[in-house]
Design a protein around this motif. Structure first.
Motif, mmCIF file in Angstrom:
data_model
loop_
_atom_site.group_PDB
_atom_site.id
_atom_site.type_symbol
_atom_site.label_atom_id
_atom_site.label_comp_id
_atom_site.label_asym_id
_atom_site.label_seq_id
_atom_site.Cartn_x
_atom_site.Cartn_y
_atom_site.Cartn_z
ATOM 1 N N VAL A 195 -0.679 -15.691 11.546
ATOM 2 C CA VAL A 195 0.451 -14.595 12.003
ATOM 3 C C VAL A 195 0.241 -13.651 11.132
ATOM 4 N N PHE A 196 0.134 -12.359 11.724
ATOM 5 C CA PHE A 196 -0.180 -10.977 11.093
ATOM 6 C C PHE A 196 0.644 -10.073 11.497
ATOM 7 N N ALA A 197 1.358 -9.280 10.537
ATOM 8 C CA ALA A 197 2.445 -8.123 10.760
ATOM 9 C C ALA A 197 2.250 -7.097 9.766
ATOM 10 N N THR A 198 2.565 -5.765 9.938
ATOM 11 C CA THR A 198 2.625 -4.841 9.275
ATOM 12 C C THR A 198 3.920 -3.769 9.441
ATOM 13 N N SER A 199 4.033 -3.040 8.361
ATOM 14 C CA SER A 199 5.307 -2.413 8.452
ATOM 15 C C SER A 199 5.297 -1.342 7.680
ATOM 16 N N GLU A 200 5.898 -0.104 7.906
ATOM 17 C CA GLU A 200 5.847 1.172 7.310
ATOM 18 C C GLU A 200 7.187 1.667 6.900
ATOM 19 N N HIS A 201 7.708 2.120 5.875
ATOM 20 C CA HIS A 201 8.915 2.800 5.566
ATOM 21 C C HIS A 201 8.554 3.674 4.228
ATOM 22 N N ALA A 202 9.720 4.560 4.345
ATOM 23 C CA ALA A 202 9.577 5.350 2.874
ATOM 24 C C ALA A 202 9.898 4.691 1.581
ATOM 25 N N ASP A 203 10.764 3.581 1.904
ATOM 26 C CA ASP A 203 11.217 2.766 0.819
ATOM 27 C C ASP A 203 10.453 1.460 0.882
ATOM 28 N N MET A 204 9.722 1.017 -0.251
ATOM 29 C CA MET A 204 9.008 -0.100 -0.401
ATOM 30 C C MET A 204 9.862 -1.446 0.076
ATOM 31 N N TYR A 205 11.029 -1.646 -0.438
ATOM 32 C CA TYR A 205 11.953 -2.730 -0.077
ATOM 33 C C TYR A 205 12.430 -2.886 1.040
ATOM 34 N N ALA A 206 12.430 -1.453 1.824
ATOM 35 C CA ALA A 206 12.986 -1.734 3.136
ATOM 36 C C ALA A 206 11.653 -2.062 4.055
ATOM 37 N N ASN B 53 0.850 -1.245 -0.048
ATOM 38 C CA ASN B 53 -0.078 -0.245 0.128
ATOM 39 C C ASN B 53 0.909 1.196 -0.071
ATOM 40 N N VAL B 54 0.375 2.223 -0.672
ATOM 41 C CA VAL B 54 1.172 3.634 -0.805
ATOM 42 C C VAL B 54 0.228 4.523 -0.005
ATOM 43 N N GLU B 55 0.722 5.232 0.756
ATOM 44 C CA GLU B 55 -0.180 6.245 1.545
ATOM 45 C C GLU B 55 0.734 7.598 1.877
ATOM 46 N N LYS B 56 0.426 8.384 0.649
ATOM 47 C CA LYS B 56 1.242 9.693 0.460
ATOM 48 C C LYS B 56 2.842 9.348 0.404
ATOM 49 N N LEU B 57 3.558 9.720 1.528
ATOM 50 C CA LEU B 57 4.970 9.403 1.361
ATOM 51 C C LEU B 57 5.443 8.165 1.752
ATOM 52 N N MET B 58 4.502 7.343 2.665
ATOM 53 C CA MET B 58 4.872 6.077 3.287
ATOM 54 C C MET B 58 4.488 4.940 2.524
ATOM 55 N N GLN B 59 5.385 3.900 2.505
ATOM 56 C CA GLN B 59 5.105 2.594 1.821
ATOM 57 C C GLN B 59 4.680 1.599 2.960
ATOM 58 N N LYS B 60 3.586 0.935 2.763
ATOM 59 C CA LYS B 60 2.984 0.246 4.040
ATOM 60 C C LYS B 60 2.937 -1.294 3.302
ATOM 61 N N VAL B 61 3.126 -2.290 4.216
ATOM 62 C CA VAL B 61 3.384 -3.749 3.761
ATOM 63 C C VAL B 61 2.658 -4.237 4.835
ATOM 64 N N GLU B 62 1.691 -5.060 4.744
ATOM 65 C CA GLU B 62 1.055 -6.114 5.860
ATOM 66 C C GLU B 62 0.934 -7.380 4.967
ATOM 67 N N ALA B 63 1.136 -8.373 5.925
ATOM 68 C CA ALA B 63 0.936 -9.742 5.612
ATOM 69 C C ALA B 63 0.319 -10.709 6.717
ATOM 70 N N LYS B 64 -0.633 -11.554 6.296
ATOM 71 C CA LYS B 64 -1.155 -12.659 6.987
ATOM 72 C C LYS B 64 -0.628 -14.094 6.744
ATOM 73 N N LEU B 65 -0.091 -14.707 7.427
ATOM 74 C CA LEU B 65 0.351 -15.979 7.263
ATOM 75 C C LEU B 65 -0.516 -17.009 7.801
ATOM 76 N N HIS B 66 -0.862 -17.962 6.858
ATOM 77 C CA HIS B 66 -1.734 -19.240 7.594
ATOM 78 C C HIS B 66 -0.902 -20.455 7.946
ATOM 79 N N LEU B 67 -0.760 -20.576 9.093
ATOM 80 C CA LEU B 67 0.095 -21.755 9.346
ATOM 81 C C LEU B 67 -0.777 -23.094 9.876
#
Length: 95
Positions: A61-72, A42-56
């Motif tokens: 397991v769920f986690a989310t992360s934000e950074h200015a760079d998508m790869y980071a 997801n891109v929100e203005k200047l922040m790149q946001k990634v979230e993932a849900k793993l079915h184990l």
């Protein structure tokens, strides 16, 4: 392991898709019971946001992360998921 990749306000390029798949392959080395992964980029203005849900096996397991760079942001997300997956695996082996 099946990876579902969704983009909000971002075009998912082949290099971005390959990067995500490569990172989740590393995650699978720690715990091979990952059935399904849903990743949202997801891109929100200047922040790149990634979230993932793993079915184990035995939970989710769920986690989310934000950074200015998508790869980071993806790297940070994988680190968070890695810790959670290891914790989940330890709980599984205790029972």
């Amino acid at each position: 392991m099946q990876i579902n990749l969704t983009g909000h306000h971002i075009e998912i390029t082949q290099s971005l898709r390959n990067y995500v798949e490569e990172k989740f392959t590393k995650l699978e080395r720690h715990f091979d019971q990952i059935n399904n992964v849903h990743v949202v980029l997801n891109v929100e203005k200047l922040m790149q946001k990634v979230e993932a849900k793993l079915h184990l096996r035995g939970g989710e397991v769920f986690a989310t992360s934000e950074h200015a760079d998508m790869y980071a942001a993806i790297d940070s997300l994988i680190d968070k998921l890695d810790r959670q997956v290891i914790k989940h695996k330890e709980k599984q082996t205790k029972h």
